[in-house]
Design a protein around this motif. Structure first.
Motif, PDB file in Angstrom:
ATOM      1  N   ASN A  60       0.859  -1.192   0.000  1.00  0.00           N
ATOM      2  CA  ASN A  60       0.000   0.000   0.000  1.00  0.00           C
ATOM      3  C   ASN A  60       0.898   1.246   0.000  1.00  0.00           C
ATOM      4  O   ASN A  60       2.121   1.123   0.088  1.00  0.00           O
ATOM      5  CB  ASN A  60      -0.941  -0.010   1.223  1.00  0.00           C
ATOM      6  N   GLY A  61       0.271   2.406  -0.080  1.00  0.00           N
ATOM      7  CA  GLY A  61       1.040   3.639  -0.168  1.00  0.00           C
ATOM      8  C   GLY A  61       1.780   3.983   1.123  1.00  0.00           C
ATOM      9  O   GLY A  61       2.879   4.542   1.096  1.00  0.00           O
ATOM     10  N   THR A  62       1.166   3.645   2.244  1.00  0.00           N
ATOM     11  CA  THR A  62       1.817   3.916   3.538  1.00  0.00           C
ATOM     12  C   THR A  62       3.113   3.108   3.632  1.00  0.00           C
ATOM     13  O   THR A  62       4.170   3.633   4.013  1.00  0.00           O
ATOM     14  CB  THR A  62       0.875   3.535   4.702  1.00  0.00           C
ATOM     15  N   ASP A  63       3.021   1.832   3.274  1.00  0.00           N
ATOM     16  CA  ASP A  63       4.220   0.988   3.266  1.00  0.00           C
ATOM     17  C   ASP A  63       5.265   1.527   2.294  1.00  0.00           C
ATOM     18  O   ASP A  63       6.476   1.442   2.558  1.00  0.00           O
ATOM     19  CB  ASP A  63       3.876  -0.440   2.829  1.00  0.00           C
ATOM     20  N   TYR A  89      -1.910   9.140   6.870  1.00  0.00           N
ATOM     21  CA  TYR A  89      -0.997   8.022   6.566  1.00  0.00           C
ATOM     22  C   TYR A  89       0.415   8.485   6.217  1.00  0.00           C
ATOM     23  O   TYR A  89       1.381   7.763   6.452  1.00  0.00           O
ATOM     24  CB  TYR A  89      -1.576   7.153   5.448  1.00  0.00           C
ATOM     25  N   THR A  90       0.546   9.671   5.653  1.00  0.00           N
ATOM     26  CA  THR A  90       1.892  10.188   5.344  1.00  0.00           C
ATOM     27  C   THR A  90       2.732  10.186   6.623  1.00  0.00           C
ATOM     28  O   THR A  90       3.883   9.730   6.637  1.00  0.00           O
ATOM     29  CB  THR A  90       1.807  11.634   4.785  1.00  0.00           C
ATOM     30  N   ALA A  91       2.140  10.698   7.710  1.00  0.00           N
ATOM     31  CA  ALA A  91       2.874  10.785   8.979  1.00  0.00           C
ATOM     32  C   ALA A  91       2.951   9.430   9.675  1.00  0.00           C
ATOM     33  O   ALA A  91       3.923   9.145  10.391  1.00  0.00           O
ATOM     34  CB  ALA A  91       2.205  11.810   9.891  1.00  0.00           C
ATOM     35  N   GLU A 157       9.173  11.724  -2.091  1.00  0.00           N
ATOM     36  CA  GLU A 157       7.932  12.318  -2.606  1.00  0.00           C
ATOM     37  C   GLU A 157       6.725  11.409  -2.351  1.00  0.00           C
ATOM     38  O   GLU A 157       6.725  10.258  -2.780  1.00  0.00           O
ATOM     39  CB  GLU A 157       8.070  12.590  -4.104  1.00  0.00           C
ATOM     40  N   ASP A 158       5.728  11.949  -1.667  1.00  0.00           N
ATOM     41  CA  ASP A 158       4.462  11.232  -1.486  1.00  0.00           C
ATOM     42  C   ASP A 158       3.588  11.548  -2.706  1.00  0.00           C
ATOM     43  O   ASP A 158       3.006  12.628  -2.814  1.00  0.00           O
ATOM     44  CB  ASP A 158       3.779  11.677  -0.185  1.00  0.00           C
ATOM     45  N   CYS A 159       3.539  10.568  -3.627  1.00  0.00           N
ATOM     46  CA  CYS A 159       2.798  10.734  -4.893  1.00  0.00           C
ATOM     47  C   CYS A 159       1.490   9.948  -4.846  1.00  0.00           C
ATOM     48  O   CYS A 159       0.928   9.612  -5.897  1.00  0.00           O
ATOM     49  CB  CYS A 159       3.628  10.203  -6.060  1.00  0.00           C
ATOM     50  N   CYS A 160       1.012   9.634  -3.639  1.00  0.00           N
ATOM     51  CA  CYS A 160      -0.145   8.744  -3.513  1.00  0.00           C
ATOM     52  C   CYS A 160      -1.399   9.303  -4.173  1.00  0.00           C
ATOM     53  O   CYS A 160      -2.316   8.554  -4.489  1.00  0.00           O
ATOM     54  CB  CYS A 160      -0.408   8.445  -2.037  1.00  0.00           C
ATOM     55  N   GLN A 161      -1.448  10.638  -4.380  1.00  0.00           N
ATOM     56  CA  GLN A 161      -2.622  11.237  -5.035  1.00  0.00           C
ATOM     57  C   GLN A 161      -2.249  11.803  -6.396  1.00  0.00           C
ATOM     58  O   GLN A 161      -3.001  12.622  -6.940  1.00  0.00           O
ATOM     59  CB  GLN A 161      -3.179  12.371  -4.155  1.00  0.00           C
ATOM     60  N   ALA A 162      -1.127  11.380  -6.963  1.00  0.00           N
ATOM     61  CA  ALA A 162      -0.611  12.128  -8.114  1.00  0.00           C
ATOM     62  C   ALA A 162      -0.072  11.239  -9.238  1.00  0.00           C
ATOM     63  O   ALA A 162       0.953  11.566  -9.848  1.00  0.00           O
ATOM     64  CB  ALA A 162       0.464  13.096  -7.632  1.00  0.00           C
ATOM     65  N   PHE A 181       3.639   5.621  -4.230  1.00  0.00           N
ATOM     66  CA  PHE A 181       2.287   5.646  -4.815  1.00  0.00           C
ATOM     67  C   PHE A 181       1.364   4.689  -4.065  1.00  0.00           C
ATOM     68  O   PHE A 181       1.797   3.630  -3.606  1.00  0.00           O
ATOM     69  CB  PHE A 181       2.332   5.218  -6.289  1.00  0.00           C
ATOM     70  N   SER A 182       0.093   5.075  -4.026  1.00  0.00           N
ATOM     71  CA  SER A 182      -0.954   4.209  -3.466  1.00  0.00           C
ATOM     72  C   SER A 182      -1.884   3.797  -4.599  1.00  0.00           C
ATOM     73  O   SER A 182      -2.178   4.603  -5.488  1.00  0.00           O
ATOM     74  CB  SER A 182      -1.766   4.989  -2.425  1.00  0.00           C
ATOM     75  N   PHE A 183      -2.341   2.560  -4.545  1.00  0.00           N
ATOM     76  CA  PHE A 183      -3.376   2.112  -5.491  1.00  0.00           C
ATOM     77  C   PHE A 183      -4.655   1.761  -4.736  1.00  0.00           C
ATOM     78  O   PHE A 183      -5.421   0.889  -5.154  1.00  0.00           O
ATOM     79  CB  PHE A 183      -2.872   0.908  -6.311  1.00  0.00           C
ATOM     80  N   THR A 186      -9.835   4.180  -4.409  1.00  0.00           N
ATOM     81  CA  THR A 186     -10.343   5.511  -4.813  1.00  0.00           C
ATOM     82  C   THR A 186      -9.321   6.327  -5.611  1.00  0.00           C
ATOM     83  O   THR A 186      -9.663   7.399  -6.117  1.00  0.00           O
ATOM     84  CB  THR A 186     -10.710   6.342  -3.564  1.00  0.00           C
ATOM     85  N   LYS A 187      -8.084   5.836  -5.707  1.00  0.00           N
ATOM     86  CA  LYS A 187      -7.044   6.653  -6.350  1.00  0.00           C
ATOM     87  C   LYS A 187      -7.233   6.723  -7.867  1.00  0.00           C
ATOM     88  O   LYS A 187      -7.970   5.924  -8.441  1.00  0.00           O
ATOM     89  CB  LYS A 187      -5.658   6.057  -6.043  1.00  0.00           C
ATOM     90  N   ASN A 188      -6.518   7.629  -8.529  1.00  0.00           N
ATOM     91  CA  ASN A 188      -6.643   7.744  -9.991  1.00  0.00           C
ATOM     92  C   ASN A 188      -6.316   6.420 -10.662  1.00  0.00           C
ATOM     93  O   ASN A 188      -6.922   6.070 -11.674  1.00  0.00           O
ATOM     94  CB  ASN A 188      -5.713   8.832 -10.532  1.00  0.00           C
TER      95      ASN A 188
HETATM   96  C1  LIG Z   1      -1.322  11.610   0.381  1.00  0.00           C
HETATM   97  C2  LIG Z   1      -1.443  10.177   0.802  1.00  0.00           C
HETATM   98  N1  LIG Z   1      -0.385   9.586   1.401  1.00  0.00           N
HETATM   99  C3  LIG Z   1      -0.436   8.301   1.786  1.00  0.00           C
HETATM  100  C4  LIG Z   1      -1.578   7.536   1.590  1.00  0.00           C
HETATM  101  C5  LIG Z   1      -1.595   6.125   2.053  1.00  0.00           C
HETATM  102  O1  LIG Z   1      -1.854   5.217   1.013  1.00  0.00           O
HETATM  103  P1  LIG Z   1      -2.503   3.790   1.376  1.00  0.00           P
HETATM  104  O2  LIG Z   1      -3.918   4.026   1.777  1.00  0.00           O
HETATM  105  O3  LIG Z   1      -2.399   3.010   0.105  1.00  0.00           O
HETATM  106  O4  LIG Z   1      -1.683   3.203   2.467  1.00  0.00           O
HETATM  107  C6  LIG Z   1      -2.689   8.104   0.971  1.00  0.00           C
HETATM  108  C7  LIG Z   1      -3.920   7.353   0.721  1.00  0.00           C
HETATM  109  O5  LIG Z   1      -4.706   7.124   1.589  1.00  0.00           O
HETATM  110  C8  LIG Z   1      -2.629   9.464   0.578  1.00  0.00           C
HETATM  111  O6  LIG Z   1      -3.671  10.067  -0.016  1.00  0.00           O
END
Ligand SMILES: Cc1ncc(COP(=O)(O)O)c(C=O)c1O
Length: 371
Positions: A60-63, A89-91, A157-162, A181-183, A186-188
Motif C-alpha cells: 500500500n502507499g503507507t508501506d 498516513y503520510t505521517a 515524494e508522497d505521490c499517492c494522489q498524483a 504511490f498508493s493504489f 479511490t485513487k486515480n
Molecule cells: C497523500 C497520501 N499519502 C499516503 C496515503 C496512504 O496510502 P494507502 O492508503 O495506500 O496506504 C494516501 C492514501 O490514503 C494518501 O492520499
C-alpha cells in the motif's frame, strides 16, 4: 419528483469490468498469487508510465513511504518533516519506522508544503523531508529541493494522489530519492483492494527496496535485513495493468471536468484550489468556502454528495498529541473551509453542470435557485 443523486464516487467496475474480470480469471487459472509475472509486468509498465527507471510494487502507499524511509536508514531518534495538510498516513509511515513526524505548514493557495515553514522545522535530527503532491498537484519541488539540498537531507515524494502528475514537465517521484504511490481503490489508478509502489531512478536503491519489501530476503529463506512483508499481489497487479491502459484518458477527462468546474464556479464564494502547474492530475476537486458546512448541507439536499479532505490537520490529530506539534495556521484554516466536489472519469459534463448550478444556488445567501 425524486432527484437522482450524484455520488461522490462509485467503485464498482464500469467501462473496464469485462477486462478486470478477465485479468482476475487469468491469475486464478495460473495459480501464482504473490511475486509472479503480473507483478513483474506491472512494475515495468508502471515505471515506464511514470517516467522512472524502476518501480517496486508493495502492499500500500503507507508501506511505500515507510519502505523508502527504512531504506534510507531512518529510525528511532530521527525526525521527518511532513506537511500539516495531507492524509494522516503520510505521517503514520514515519511513526512506522520509529521516527518522529514534524509538521510543516502548507502554502496558502496550493496547500502543499511551505518551503519557509520547512526551513523553520529543520533540526540536526531531520533525516528526511516528505512533500505531498496533494489532490493531484505537485508541491513546489523547486523551492523544497533547494531547502533540502542546502540542509543535505533527502526528499521522499508522497505521490499517492498524483499518478502521472508532473512538476515543471518532470514526472513526480523523480526529483527526490524516490516516489511513493498508493493504489487504494479511490485513487486515480485504483486496485480492487490495497496496493502500492515505489519509483526511483537509482538501481542500487531499487534493489534494496525490492529486498526490504520481501522480508529482507536475497535468496529463498536467506534474510540479510530485517525487512517487512509488503508485496503487491498478483490479482491487484493484473487489475492495475488493465487500468493503467486507461489512466491517461481518465486523467484527460478529469482535467476537462476541472476546467468546466473552474469556469462555472467563477464569481462564487466557492474558491477552487488554484492550478499552479498544468501537470495537475485532479485526483480531487476541493473548493474553499467560508460557510463550508452550510453549503455542504444544501448540496446534500440537492442530491449531491461531497466529502472533506481533510477535516483535521495533522498537528491536531490526537494520534500525534504526545509530540507537541507546532501550530500550522494555514492548514488549520483549510481544514475548516475545504470540501471536495465529485470528480472522476465516469462523471459526465452534464452532471458537473448540475453540480455547478447547485453550488451557485447554495452560495446565494437565501439559497434561492433564481437567476
Ligand atoms: C497523500 C497520501 N499519502 C499516503 C496515503 C496512504 O496510502 P494507502 O492508503 O495506500 O496506504 C494516501 C492514501 O490514503 C494518501 O492520499
Amino acid at each position: 419528483m425524486t432527484i437522482e443523486r450524484i455520488p461522490f464516487l462509485s467503485l464498482t467496475p464500469g467501462a473496464d469490468a469485462a477486462e478486470v474480470r478477465a485479468a482476475i480469471d487469468r491469475v486464478l487459472t495460473r495459480g501464482h498469487f504473490v511475486l509472479g509475472p503480473e507483478g513483474e509486468a506491472f512494475e515495468a509498465e508502471f515505471a515506464r508510465a511514470s517516467g522512472a527507471a524502476h518501480a517496486i510494487g508493495c502492499g500500500n502507499g503507507t508501506d511505500a513511504i515507510a519502505l523508502i524511509l527504512r531504506a534510507l536508514g531512518v529510525g528511532p531518534g530521527d525526525e521527518v518533516v511532513v506537511p500539516a495538510m495531507t492524509a494522516t498516513y503520510t505521517a503514520l509511515a514515519v511513526t512506522m519506522v520509529g521516527a518522529r513526524p514534524v509538521f510543516a505548514d502548507v502554502e496558502p493557495g496550493r496547500l502543499t508544503m511551505d518551503p519557509t515553514s520547512l526551513q523553520d522545522r529543520l533540526t540536526s535530527r531531520t533525516k528526511a523531508i516528505v512533500p505531498v503532491h496533494l489532490f493531484g498537484q505537485a508541491a513546489d519541488l523547486q523551492a523544497l529541493s533547494a531547502v533540502a539540498t542546502r540542509a543535505g537531507v533527502p526528499l521522499v515524494e508522497d505521490c499517492c494522489q498524483a499518478h502521472l502528475a508532473t512538476w515543471g514537465g518532470r514526472p513526480v517521484g523523480t526529483t527526490g530519492v524516490a516516489g511513493a504511490f498508493s493504489f487504494y481503490p479511490t485513487k486515480n489508478l485504483g486496485a480492487v483492494g490495497d496496493g502500492g509502489a515505489i519509483i526511483t531512478n537509482d538501481a542500487a536503491f531499487a534493489a534494496r527496496l525490492r529486498c526490504l519489501r520481501n522480508g529482507g530476503q536475497v535468496t529463498r529463506y536467506e534474510h540479510v535485513d530485517a525487512g517487512v512483508n509488503s508485496r503487491l499481489d498478483e490479482l491487484q497487479a493484473a487489475v492495475l495493468r488493465v487500468r493503467l491502459l486507461r489512466l491517461e484518458a481518465g486523467t484527460a477527462h478529469r482535467r476537462a471536468l476541472a476546467s468546466r468546474y473552474r469556469a462555472g464556479l467563477d464569481g462564487t464564494r466557492a474558491i477552487p484550489v488554484p492550478e499552479c502547474d498544468p501537470g495537475h492530475v485532479y485526483h480531487l476537486f476541493p473548493v474553499q468556502h467560508f460557510q463550508r458546512d452550510d453549503i455542504r448541507a444544501r448540496l446534500d439536499r440537492a442530491g449531491i454528495d461531497t466529502l472533506i479532505h481533510y477535516p483535521i490537520p495533522l498537528p491536531a490529530q490526537r494520534a500525534f498529541a504526545s509530540m507537541a506539534p507546532a501550530a500550522c495556521p494555514v492548514a488549520a484554516r483549510a481544514a475548516a473551509e475545504l470540501f471536495s466536489l465529485p470528480l472522476h472519469p465516469a462523471l459526465t459534463p452534464v452532471q458537473v453542470d448540475r453540480i455547478i448550478t447547485a453550488v451557485r444556488a447554495a452560495d446565494r445567501p437565501d439559497g434561492s435557485t433564481h437567476a
